[in-house]
Design a protein around this motif. Structure first.
Motif, mmCIF file in Angstrom:
data_model
loop_
_atom_site.group_PDB
_atom_site.id
_atom_site.type_symbol
_atom_site.label_atom_id
_atom_site.label_comp_id
_atom_site.label_asym_id
_atom_site.label_seq_id
_atom_site.Cartn_x
_atom_site.Cartn_y
_atom_site.Cartn_z
ATOM 1 N N THR A 17 -80.545 -2.338 -43.721
ATOM 2 C CA THR A 17 -80.362 -2.496 -42.282
ATOM 3 C C THR A 17 -79.115 -1.759 -41.834
ATOM 4 N N LEU A 18 -79.243 -1.017 -40.734
ATOM 5 C CA LEU A 18 -78.117 -0.277 -40.175
ATOM 6 C C LEU A 18 -77.338 -1.115 -39.173
ATOM 7 N N CYS A 19 -77.904 -2.214 -38.724
ATOM 8 C CA CYS A 19 -77.233 -3.070 -37.749
ATOM 9 C C CYS A 19 -76.189 -3.926 -38.463
ATOM 10 N N ARG A 20 -74.947 -3.770 -38.067
ATOM 11 C CA ARG A 20 -73.880 -4.543 -38.715
ATOM 12 C C ARG A 20 -74.020 -6.039 -38.426
ATOM 13 N N ASP A 21 -74.377 -6.338 -37.179
ATOM 14 C CA ASP A 21 -74.556 -7.730 -36.791
ATOM 15 C C ASP A 21 -76.031 -8.092 -36.873
ATOM 16 N N VAL A 22 -76.315 -9.361 -37.078
ATOM 17 C CA VAL A 22 -77.699 -9.811 -37.135
ATOM 18 C C VAL A 22 -78.268 -9.827 -35.719
ATOM 19 N N PRO A 23 -79.310 -9.063 -35.440
ATOM 20 C CA PRO A 23 -79.899 -9.090 -34.108
ATOM 21 C C PRO A 23 -80.347 -10.495 -33.716
ATOM 22 N N GLN A 24 -80.089 -10.851 -32.478
ATOM 23 C CA GLN A 24 -80.410 -12.192 -32.007
ATOM 24 C C GLN A 24 -81.777 -12.289 -31.341
ATOM 25 N N SER A 25 -82.435 -11.167 -31.151
ATOM 26 C CA SER A 25 -83.656 -11.178 -30.343
ATOM 27 C C SER A 25 -84.934 -11.157 -31.175
ATOM 28 N N HIS A 26 -84.878 -11.673 -32.396
ATOM 29 C CA HIS A 26 -86.078 -11.768 -33.221
ATOM 30 C C HIS A 26 -86.646 -13.178 -33.187
ATOM 31 N N GLY A 27 -87.961 -13.274 -33.340
ATOM 32 C CA GLY A 27 -88.588 -14.563 -33.523
ATOM 33 C C GLY A 27 -88.507 -14.971 -34.983
ATOM 34 N N HIS A 28 -88.586 -16.265 -35.237
ATOM 35 C CA HIS A 28 -88.495 -16.753 -36.621
ATOM 36 C C HIS A 28 -89.607 -17.731 -36.966
ATOM 37 N N ARG A 29 -90.524 -17.972 -36.028
ATOM 38 C CA ARG A 29 -91.609 -18.921 -36.287
ATOM 39 C C ARG A 29 -92.986 -18.351 -35.953
ATOM 40 N N GLY A 30 -93.056 -17.098 -35.557
ATOM 41 C CA GLY A 30 -94.334 -16.519 -35.153
ATOM 42 C C GLY A 30 -95.222 -16.165 -36.330
ATOM 43 N N PRO A 31 -96.520 -15.999 -36.087
ATOM 44 C CA PRO A 31 -97.460 -15.681 -37.173
ATOM 45 C C PRO A 31 -97.367 -14.248 -37.701
ATOM 46 N N ILE A 32 -96.876 -13.307 -36.864
ATOM 47 C CA ILE A 32 -96.765 -11.918 -37.313
ATOM 48 C C ILE A 32 -95.450 -11.751 -38.068
ATOM 49 N N LEU A 33 -95.544 -11.429 -39.353
ATOM 50 C CA LEU A 33 -94.377 -11.322 -40.219
ATOM 51 C C LEU A 33 -93.838 -9.895 -40.191
ATOM 52 N N THR A 34 -92.533 -9.760 -39.984
ATOM 53 C CA THR A 34 -91.912 -8.435 -39.922
ATOM 54 C C THR A 34 -90.774 -8.360 -40.925
ATOM 55 N N SER A 35 -90.488 -7.144 -41.394
ATOM 56 C CA SER A 35 -89.449 -6.978 -42.405
ATOM 57 C C SER A 35 -88.836 -5.592 -42.319
ATOM 58 N N TYR A 36 -87.621 -5.501 -42.838
ATOM 59 C CA TYR A 36 -86.933 -4.224 -42.948
ATOM 60 C C TYR A 36 -87.324 -3.540 -44.263
ATOM 61 N N PRO A 37 -87.087 -2.230 -44.361
ATOM 62 C CA PRO A 37 -87.351 -1.544 -45.631
ATOM 63 C C PRO A 37 -86.525 -2.149 -46.759
ATOM 64 N N ARG A 38 -87.111 -2.242 -47.929
ATOM 65 C CA ARG A 38 -86.401 -2.778 -49.086
ATOM 66 C C ARG A 38 -85.545 -1.719 -49.779
ATOM 67 N N ARG A 39 -85.847 -0.479 -49.527
ATOM 68 C CA ARG A 39 -85.083 0.570 -50.187
ATOM 69 C C ARG A 39 -85.000 1.768 -49.261
ATOM 70 N N ARG A 40 -84.041 2.623 -49.544
ATOM 71 C CA ARG A 40 -83.864 3.811 -48.735
ATOM 72 C C ARG A 40 -83.628 5.007 -49.657
ATOM 73 N N ALA A 41 -84.285 6.122 -49.395
ATOM 74 C CA ALA A 41 -84.079 7.322 -50.197
ATOM 75 C C ALA A 41 -82.611 7.739 -50.131
ATOM 76 N N LEU A 42 -82.062 8.169 -51.256
ATOM 77 C CA LEU A 42 -80.651 8.564 -51.293
ATOM 78 C C LEU A 42 -80.370 9.679 -50.300
ATOM 79 N N PHE A 43 -81.292 10.616 -50.194
ATOM 80 C CA PHE A 43 -81.082 11.713 -49.253
ATOM 81 C C PHE A 43 -80.990 11.200 -47.820
ATOM 82 N N GLU A 44 -81.720 10.134 -47.532
ATOM 83 C CA GLU A 44 -81.753 9.626 -46.162
ATOM 84 C C GLU A 44 -80.389 9.093 -45.723
ATOM 85 N N LYS A 45 -79.578 8.654 -46.671
ATOM 86 C CA LYS A 45 -78.229 8.224 -46.312
ATOM 87 C C LYS A 45 -77.430 9.377 -45.719
#
Length: 604
Positions: free
Chosen positions: A159-187
């Protein structure tokens, strides 16, 4: 699984014998959500009719790495094709639409993106009371759940966001996630992008201000590997035991049945080799998507009298905006070959087949940038002048586009970074080939998708004949307005500068697409490339628009007992990928229906 929930051709007679309160046409992104919410009341009987099949536990759908296998495959995709697009040198484009329970949420790229607040506020400005960002935001939260660490409100993954975004849902049926890994070149790409754009990263890009570079959020469940989270897995499978929810598959709805008082009584459908009729005591709801919903209205005699006459359909209700106002994001791309000795294949995903874990991690970056930061003041005003002459937009839409182009705090162009070669030359006609298989190549690749946010071009989709099984005529309107071309050219020039940065240039072998001899700083050369290398982003909307075809409560104008609830009701183009907004619209629509019909508050 309850055998009393799912019906097919073999059990059709049982389905037809049920007395339904609501018939929902289309078990897709919006339709299944709507069915789940309405059947929370056990006294309400809902029937969903879907032309596709159940794909539960189908790896091609569930496994993100197998996405390409669903596209241009008649088991999952309607295989629609556009009319020749003048704006892209008369190319015919593949229009991918999901043909399964879950609809296009079962075959798309799983991007969870919210638009700018100004996009939604424009709906209300256009006269649609109750449709503002403030009023829609709770419905985004209601449908979504962000993957967290050990139940804490801290996102897992990159995650590039330093702070935890406050505008996400946490009980909805649609599950969302951030990437688990990032290519070294992408950094390195991240540092180059930040430096070149000089735009700070957003603290909470899902709160209505998506400006700058941030993480690509996906509708993927990652608690046990990686599994697509889509309309069927979120809203249907958990509710199979509801006795008041019935779903019929492999059944094609051919028209809406209207009585002499212009009230929708039910629908006519084709299943098991013959035509049948089924009725709804309260309402029929079209959730068949931006292609099929307007088509069903036209097949029912609701539309432009001239077009209906040409298709040999009797006009029951003149409503000329049906099928018009088709909005679609034009997508172009730029690709670079990288030095493999400095950017190994272990760090870059190449294609669907070569990815051994989670293809979605190949798309991990998203950004929105202001147009005014990419061009000179002179070019900005030249572009604004073109917008004022646009004949395809309403006055309020033109004013909104001009304000966005001039505003240094508003994103007019979207960028998606992907560790692959994007081949629009082949992929425009077959989107299963949009990500090139480069497993045998010497180099690895990195690409940016580039698209506009407020597209000025408009298209249409209409019946071609009275035959309910005939393919519709889909005019995507790609690059019909030259302003869209200008914006894409500016976006490509910016992306080219990113790869000229010292942060990445030592790993860049060459620019592959477009070829190095194309000067992207020259607008004439850039425009030629854009027209030859642009396709559909599969973000179709607007063909049964609020204020034009339906009212602010999504009721079809002039007809009682008939609503449309899907992407077609969104009145004008929005920033970014549209799936999250379609879910939010359906959530709000469920509440509108409950209010209008005074449904009991007794819930499961």
């Amino acid at each position: 699984m309850s055998i009393n929930t799912l019906y097919g051709p073999e059990t059709l007679s049982q389905f037809l014998a049920i007395n339904f309160d609501y018939i929902i046409v289309g078990g897709g992104t919006a339709g299944l959500l709507l069915a789940a919410r309405l059947t929370e009341n056990p006294n309400i009987q809902v029937g969903v009719i879907e032309a596709g099949r159940l794909k539960k536990d189908d790896l091609n759908v569930d496994d993100p790495a197998r996405l390409a296998r669903t596209l241009y495959n008649p088991e999952y995709d309607w295989l629609y094709r556009s009319t020749p697009q003048t704006g892209t040198n008369d190319k015919v484009h593949h229009v991918a639409r999901g043909k399964l329970l879950g609809g296009s949420s079962g075959i798309n790229y799983m991007a969870y993106c919210r638009p700018a607040a100004e996009d939604i506020d424009l709906w209300e400005t256009l006269g649609n009371k109750g449709w503002s960002w403030k009023e829609l935001m709770p419905y985004y939260l209601k449908s979504q759940s962000l993957e967290t660490v050990n139940g804490m409100k801290a996102p897992r993954g990159q995650t590039l966001c330093r702070d935890v975004p406050q505008s996400h849902g946490h009980r909805g049926p649609i599950l969302t996630s951030y990437p688990r890994r990032r290519a070294l070149f992408e950094k390195r790409v991240i540092r180059a992008f930040d430096e070149t754009s000089n735009i700070p990263r957003p603290k909470d890009p899902w709160s209505g201000r998506p400006l700058g570079l941030y993480d690509h959020l996906s509708t993927i469940r990652r608690d046990d590997g990686a599994t697509r989270s889509y309309a069927a897995s979120a809203f249907l499978y958990p509710n199979f035991r509801r006795e008041n929810l019935k779903v019929l598959t492999e059944a094609t709805v051919c028209k809406v049945l209207l009585d002499k008082q212009f009230k929708a009584e039910g629908v006519e459908l084709f299943c098991a080799g013959t035509m049948h009729r089924i009725f709804a005591s309260r309402e029929a709801i079209l959730s068949a998507g931006p292609v099929q919903s307007p088509r069903l209205l036209e097949l029912s005699g609701i539309g432009n009298p001239k077009l209906l006459r040409r298709a040999d359909i009797d006009c029951v209700l003149p409503l000329s905006d049906v099928g018009e106002n088709l909005c679609e994001h034009p997508m172009t791309s730029i690709t670079y070959a990288l030095d493999e000795t400095k950017s190994s294949r272990d760090n870059l995903h190449l294609c669907q087949e070569a990815c051994d874990d989670d293809t979605s991690d190949g798309v991990s970056l998203m950004a929105f940038l202001p147009y005014s930061s990419l061009v000179s003041p002179k070019e900005l005003e030249e572009t604004v002048s073109k917008v004022t002459q646009s004949t395809q937009l309403l006055e309020q839409e033109r004013d909104s586009v001009i304000a966005r182009l001039r505003d240094p705090g508003s994103g007019a162009l979207q960028f998606n970074g992907i560790t692959a070669m994007v081949d629009i030359g082949v992929g425009h006609a077959d989107q299963s080939k949009l990500i090139a298989d480069t497993s045998g190549h010497e180099n690895t690749y990195y690409s940016f998708h580039v698209t506009t946010t407020s597209t000025l071009s408009r298209g249409s989709t209409h019946v071609a004949s009275s035959d309910p099984f005939a393919a519709p005529a889909i005019d995507l309107g790609l690059l019909r307005d030259p302003t869209d071309v200008d914006l894409l050219c500016a976006g490509l020039e910016f992306a080219d500068k990113v790869f000229s940065s010292s942060h990445v240039s030592d790993q860049v072998v060459t620019r592959v697409i477009p070829s190095p001899d194309v000067d992207l700083g020259d607008r004439e050369q850039g425009c030629r490339f854009v027209r030859d290398w642009t396709t559909s982003f599969n973000h179709l909307l607007g063909t049964c628009a609020m204020g034009r075809v339906v009212d602010e409560r999504l009721r079809v104008k002039g007809i009682s007992g008939l609503r449309v609830v899907d992407a077609s009701v969104i009145p004008t183009q929005i920033s970014g990928n549209i799936m999250a907004t379609v879910y939010a619209v359906a959530e709000k629509a469920a509440d509108l229906i409950k209010e209008d019909c005074d449904l009991s508050t007794e819930y499961y």
